[in-house]
Design a protein around this motif. Structure first.
Motif, mmCIF file in Angstrom:
data_model
loop_
_atom_site.group_PDB
_atom_site.id
_atom_site.type_symbol
_atom_site.label_atom_id
_atom_site.label_comp_id
_atom_site.label_asym_id
_atom_site.label_seq_id
_atom_site.Cartn_x
_atom_site.Cartn_y
_atom_site.Cartn_z
ATOM 1 N N LYS A 114 6.819 -1.548 3.454
ATOM 2 C CA LYS A 114 6.081 -1.213 4.670
ATOM 3 C C LYS A 114 6.159 0.296 4.921
ATOM 4 N N PHE A 115 5.139 0.800 5.622
ATOM 5 C CA PHE A 115 5.165 2.200 6.025
ATOM 6 C C PHE A 115 6.203 2.399 7.126
ATOM 7 N N LYS A 116 6.898 3.522 7.074
ATOM 8 C CA LYS A 116 7.731 3.889 8.213
ATOM 9 C C LYS A 116 6.816 4.308 9.357
ATOM 10 N N LYS A 131 0.816 -1.208 0.000
ATOM 11 C CA LYS A 131 0.000 0.000 0.000
ATOM 12 C C LYS A 131 0.849 1.257 0.000
ATOM 13 N N CYS A 132 2.003 1.207 0.665
ATOM 14 C CA CYS A 132 2.861 2.388 0.729
ATOM 15 C C CYS A 132 3.342 2.778 -0.671
ATOM 16 N N PRO A 165 3.618 9.056 1.478
ATOM 17 C CA PRO A 165 4.255 8.433 2.641
ATOM 18 C C PRO A 165 5.738 8.150 2.430
ATOM 19 N N GLU A 166 6.404 7.835 3.549
ATOM 20 C CA GLU A 166 7.772 7.338 3.531
ATOM 21 C C GLU A 166 7.708 5.819 3.685
ATOM 22 N N CYS A 167 8.359 5.094 2.777
ATOM 23 C CA CYS A 167 8.272 3.638 2.754
ATOM 24 C C CYS A 167 9.614 2.995 3.064
ATOM 25 N N GLY A 185 -0.950 2.374 7.226
ATOM 26 C CA GLY A 185 -0.670 3.758 6.881
ATOM 27 C C GLY A 185 -1.625 4.757 7.474
ATOM 28 N N GLN A 235 5.475 9.363 10.031
ATOM 29 C CA GLN A 235 5.238 10.020 8.762
ATOM 30 C C GLN A 235 5.167 11.522 8.982
ATOM 31 N N SER A 288 0.342 -0.292 10.303
ATOM 32 C CA SER A 288 0.840 -0.958 9.098
ATOM 33 C C SER A 288 -0.033 -0.703 7.878
ATOM 34 N N LYS A 340 2.294 6.260 -2.833
ATOM 35 C CA LYS A 340 3.289 7.151 -3.430
ATOM 36 C C LYS A 340 3.023 7.320 -4.926
#
Length: 239
Positions: free
Chosen positions: A104-106, A59-60, A97-99, A123, A109, A121, A64
């Motif tokens: 995975k999402f960081k 998803k991340c 987002p930052e991935c 986001g 954010q 997880s 983006k």
């Protein structure tokens, strides 16, 4: 002669591998080329994110790519998804987002600003927003996802078992998801007079009668007012 044959076979093998680079089955926005065949998403100006078209796209990466496409006025997913009352409400909508490298999402954010928040997880924001000093120790895992789907009305009632099997098959076909992940299919509640209690029906009847009585009162009052005529003013005689 043997070297010439070997060169021809090698050329044919390279051409076959290039032609075998078919479109990504799980992501219509992906671009696939080669050799060797590889697929990627554009997530920024000249920024290519490699993806595995044999698995569900993280998803991340998808978010983006969607932010990038929205900035370029390209087609994106339809937003405005209605969430279940027990779900975490995502009031922030979609963001860039930052991935992590694995998609995975960081845990923290910031969306390119000094305002930051922690996400799970999926986001979705799970804390109040803060500044760059905000600490998000780890990514909170989300294990259950509830999907609300609708289908066209048919002449007969839908069989839940058949519908569950059809959804599982479609998810497996389109997103390569394990069909066993579809745990249940529930029908939405319907509002009918048969399920109303006597007290609720009585309240509805009283309200309807009160509205009708009010309309009748206004009607007769206006009708009565029209019967009176305005009296003509007379000048007072001199005393």
């Amino acid at each position: 002669m043997k070297m010439w044959i070997f060169a021809v076979l090698a050329a044919l093998a390279v051409g076959a591998s290039a032609q075998d680079c078919s479109p990504c089955a799980t992501m219509k926005w992906a671009t696939c080329d080669g050799p060797p065949c590889s697929c990627y998403l554009l997530v920024g100006n000249g920024v290519k994110q490699l993806i595995d078209c044999k698995a569900l796209i993280p998803k991340c990466f998808l978010m983006k790519a969607e932010m990038y496409r929205a900035g370029k006025a390209l087609n994106i997913r339809s937003i405005g998804r209605k969430q279940h009352e027990t779900a975490i409400v995502d009031n922030d909508g979609i963001y860039d987002p930052e991935c992590e490298n694995d998609g995975k999402f960081k845990a923290k954010q910031c969306n390119g600003t000094d305002v930051c928040w922690c996400v799970n997880s999926a986001g979705v924001r799970r804390t109040d927003k803060g500044d760059q000093s905000l600490k998000c120790e780890k990514l909170v895992e989300t294990h259950w996802i509830r999907l609300q789907l609708t289908h066209k009305e048919g002449p007969t009632n839908v069989n839940k078992d058949n519908l569950k099997a059809a959804i599982a098959t479609e998810l497996n076909k389109r997103y390569k998801l394990d069909p066993s992940l579809v745990k249940d299919v529930q029908e939405p509640p319907t509002m009918t007079m048969k399920h109303l209690t006597g007290g609720i029906i009585a309240v509805i009847v009283v309200v309807v009668l009160a509205v009708i009585a009010g309309l009748l009162a206004v009607f007769f009052f206006q009708k009565r007012q029209r019967k009176y005529k305005k009296a003509q003013p007379r000048e007072m005689e001199q005393m």
